[in-house]
Design an enzyme around this catalytic site. Structure first.
Site, PDB file in Angstrom:
ATOM      1  N   HIS A 192       0.681 -23.223  -6.693  1.00  0.00           N
ATOM      2  CA  HIS A 192       0.598 -22.151  -7.470  1.00  0.00           C
ATOM      3  C   HIS A 192      -1.140 -21.605  -7.987  1.00  0.00           C
ATOM      4  CE1 HIS A 192       1.146 -19.523 -11.481  1.00  0.00           C
ATOM      5  NE2 HIS A 192       1.573 -20.442 -12.298  1.00  0.00           N
TER       6      HIS A 192
ATOM      7  N   GLN B  93      -2.390 -18.910 -10.203  1.00  0.00           N
ATOM      8  CA  GLN B  93      -3.537 -19.774 -10.903  1.00  0.00           C
ATOM      9  C   GLN B  93      -4.585 -20.249 -10.981  1.00  0.00           C
ATOM     10  OE1 GLN B  93      -1.820 -20.871 -14.096  1.00  0.00           O
ATOM     11  NE2 GLN B  93      -3.776 -21.739 -14.969  1.00  0.00           N
TER      12      GLN B  93
ATOM     13  N   ASP C 231      -2.469 -30.557 -17.192  1.00  0.00           N
ATOM     14  CA  ASP C 231      -0.669 -29.973 -16.239  1.00  0.00           C
ATOM     15  C   ASP C 231       0.807 -31.096 -17.219  1.00  0.00           C
ATOM     16  OD1 ASP C 231       1.113 -27.694 -16.420  1.00  0.00           O
ATOM     17  OD2 ASP C 231       1.219 -27.966 -13.631  1.00  0.00           O
TER      18      ASP C 231
ATOM     19  N   ARG D 122      -5.852 -14.558 -16.521  1.00  0.00           N
ATOM     20  CA  ARG D 122      -4.255 -14.506 -15.126  1.00  0.00           C
ATOM     21  C   ARG D 122      -4.746 -12.759 -14.984  1.00  0.00           C
ATOM     22  NH1 ARG D 122      -0.094 -17.968 -14.335  1.00  0.00           N
ATOM     23  NH2 ARG D 122       0.100 -16.578 -12.659  1.00  0.00           N
TER      24      ARG D 122
HETATM   25  N1   CP Z   1       0.478 -20.985 -16.373  1.00  0.00           N
HETATM   26  C1   CP Z   1       2.045 -19.949 -15.961  1.00  0.00           C
HETATM   27  O1   CP Z   1       1.670 -19.913 -14.486  1.00  0.00           O
HETATM   28  O2   CP Z   1       2.506 -19.414 -17.045  1.00  0.00           O
HETATM   29  P1   CP Z   1       4.148 -19.115 -17.097  1.00  0.00           P
HETATM   30  O3   CP Z   1       5.618 -20.364 -16.427  1.00  0.00           O
HETATM   31  O4   CP Z   1       4.491 -18.699 -18.802  1.00  0.00           O
HETATM   32  O5   CP Z   1       4.210 -18.440 -15.931  1.00  0.00           O
HETATM   33  N1  NVA Z   2       3.767 -27.478 -12.933  1.00  0.00           N
HETATM   34  C1  NVA Z   2       4.333 -26.734 -13.836  1.00  0.00           C
HETATM   35  C2  NVA Z   2       3.190 -25.090 -14.078  1.00  0.00           C
HETATM   36  C3  NVA Z   2       4.119 -24.849 -14.700  1.00  0.00           C
HETATM   37  C4  NVA Z   2       3.107 -23.159 -14.649  1.00  0.00           C
HETATM   38  C5  NVA Z   2       6.024 -26.207 -13.027  1.00  0.00           C
HETATM   39  O1  NVA Z   2       5.614 -26.163 -12.296  1.00  0.00           O
HETATM   40  O2  NVA Z   2       6.495 -26.164 -14.602  1.00  0.00           O
END
Ligand code: CP
Ligand code: NVA
Length: 299
Positions: free
Chosen positions: A128, A131, A218, A285
Site C-alpha cells: 500500500h 499510504q 492496522d 493522503r
Molecule cells: N487507508 C486506506 O487506504 O483507506 P481506504 O481503504 O478507505 O481507501
Molecule cells: N490492510 C488493510 C488496509 C486497508 C486500507 C486491508 O488491506 O484491508
C-alpha cells in the site's frame, strides 16, 4: 519512459524524500494554483472498497486540473474475461495514468507491464505504497525528522506493514514489528530494508513499543480475509490500548491507516485520544497523492 508506483521501492531515497517535501509544500499552499493535470484524464480501477484512497485521488486529480474516471471492474469488460493485457493497452490510448486497487500484486504488475502510461498502486494484498507516503509525511510533520525515529508497528505483517518497512528503508526510520507467528511481513521486503535501516521482528508487543516515537497498527484481517477466524485468534494480546501506549515515549504518536476495527486492534480511547494523529494521517493522503501525480505525469 513512463514510471509506475507499484511499491515504495520503485522510488529511490532522493525521489521519495523530495515527494514528502513537495507534499508538505502543497499542504502549506505553495503553488496551489499550478494545474499540471490540465486536459489529462486518470482512470481509477477499484476492485476492493475504498473511502480515503478513492476520494483523495479523485479530489487530488480534480484540484490539479485533471479528470478522474472511477471504474468498477464489474462494469468493465474485464468482468467478461477481457484480459488485463488488452485492458491496459486500450486504456493507455485514452487516459494519461491509471490508479489500480486490486487483490494480487501480480495482477497489478501485469497491468503495469502492458500499460504505456504511469500506473499507481492504490493497494494490493502485498503493498500500500500511497499510504506509506502519507504516513511518512505525517511523522515528518509531527516529529520534525524521520532519520532515527523509532516506529513500533503492532499487528499483521500485511500490505500496510510491507510498505511502511520499505518507506523506513528510504528514510532511515527504525521499524520494529510485533506480530504473531505466521503473520510476519514479506521476507524479501524485510531483508532488503535491513540493508538500509534497523528492522526488527518481535512477537511481543510490550517489548516492541519500548521507547517508540510512533505506534502504528492496522486491522488484523485485511479485505478479502474477513472470514479467517483462525488468523484473527492469533492476535490476542496485540491490541493497541492505553496500557501498551504507556510503554512508549510519553510524546509518542499513534497511527492507523484506517478504517479501524474499534475494540479489536485498537481501543476507542487510544484512537480518539490526544496522541492519535489518524485524521491528519488520512488528510495527508491528499497532498502526497498530489505530489505523486504531479511527479509521475510530468516525466
Ligand atoms: N487507508 C486506506 O487506504 O483507506 P481506504 O481503504 O478507505 O481507501
Ligand atoms: N490492510 C488493510 C488496509 C486497508 C486500507 C486491508 O488491506 O484491508
Amino acid at each position: 519512459m513512463k514510471r509506475d508506483y507499484l511499491r515504495v521501492s520503485d522510488f529511490n531515497r532522493d525521489e521519495f524524500n523530495m515527494l514528502l517535501k513537495r507534499a508538505i509544500d502543497l499542504k502549506s499552499g505553495i503553488d496551489f494554483t499550478k494545474c499540471p493535470l490540465i486536459g489529462k484524464s486518470i482512470g481509477m480501477i477499484f476492485e476492493k472498497p475504498s473511502t480515503r484512497t478513492r476520494v483523495s485521488f479523485e479530489v487530488a486529480i480534480y484540484q490539479l486540473g485533471g479528470h478522474p474516471i472511477y471504474l468498477n471492474p464489474k462494469e468493465l469488460q474485464l468482468s467478461r474475461g477481457e484480459t488485463i493485457k488488452d485492458t491496459a493497452q486500450v486504456m493507455s490510448r485514452y487516459v494519461n495514468g491509471v490508479v489500480v486497487r486490486t487483490f494480487s500484486h501480480k495482477t497489478l504488475e501485469e497491468f503495469a507491464k502492458w500499460a504505456t502510461v504511469p500506473v499507481i498502486n492504490a493497494l494490493t494484498d502485498d503493498h500500500h505504497p500511497c499510504q506509506a507516503m502519507a504516513d511518512m509525511m505525517t511523522i515528518l510533520e509531527k516529529k520534525g525528522r524521520l532519520h532515527g525515529i523509532k516506529i513500533a508497528y503492532v499487528g499483521d505483517g500485511n500490505n500496510v506493514a510491507n510498505s511502511l518497512i520499505e518507506a523506513s528503508a528510504l528514510t532511515e526510520t527504525k521499524i520494529h514489528i510485533a506480530t504473531p507467528h505466521g503473520c510476519e511481513p514479506l521476507k524479501e521486503v524485510v531483508e532488503n530494508a535491513k540493508k538500509f535501516t534497523e528492522v526488527k521482528i518481535y512477537h511481543d508487543p510490550f517489548e516492541t513499543v519500548i521507547d517508540a516515537d510512533v505506534i502504528y497498527t492496522d486491522v488484523w484481517l485485511s479485505m478479502g480475509e474477513e472470514d479467517n477466524t483462525e488468523k484473527k485468534n492469533k492476535f490476542k494480546g496485540f491490541q493497541v490500548n492505553s496500557n501498551l501506549l504507556k510503554r512508549a515515549k510519553p510524546d509518542a504518536i499513534v497511527m492507523h491507516c484506517l478504517p479501524a476495527h474499534r475494540g479489536e486492534e485498537i481501543t476507542d480511547e487510544v484512537l480518539d485520544g490526544p496522541q492519535s494523529v489518524v485524521l491528519e494521517q488520512a488528510e495527508n493522503r491528499l497532498y502526497t497523492e498530489k505530489a505523486l501525480l504531479e511527479f509521475l505525469l510530468s516525466l
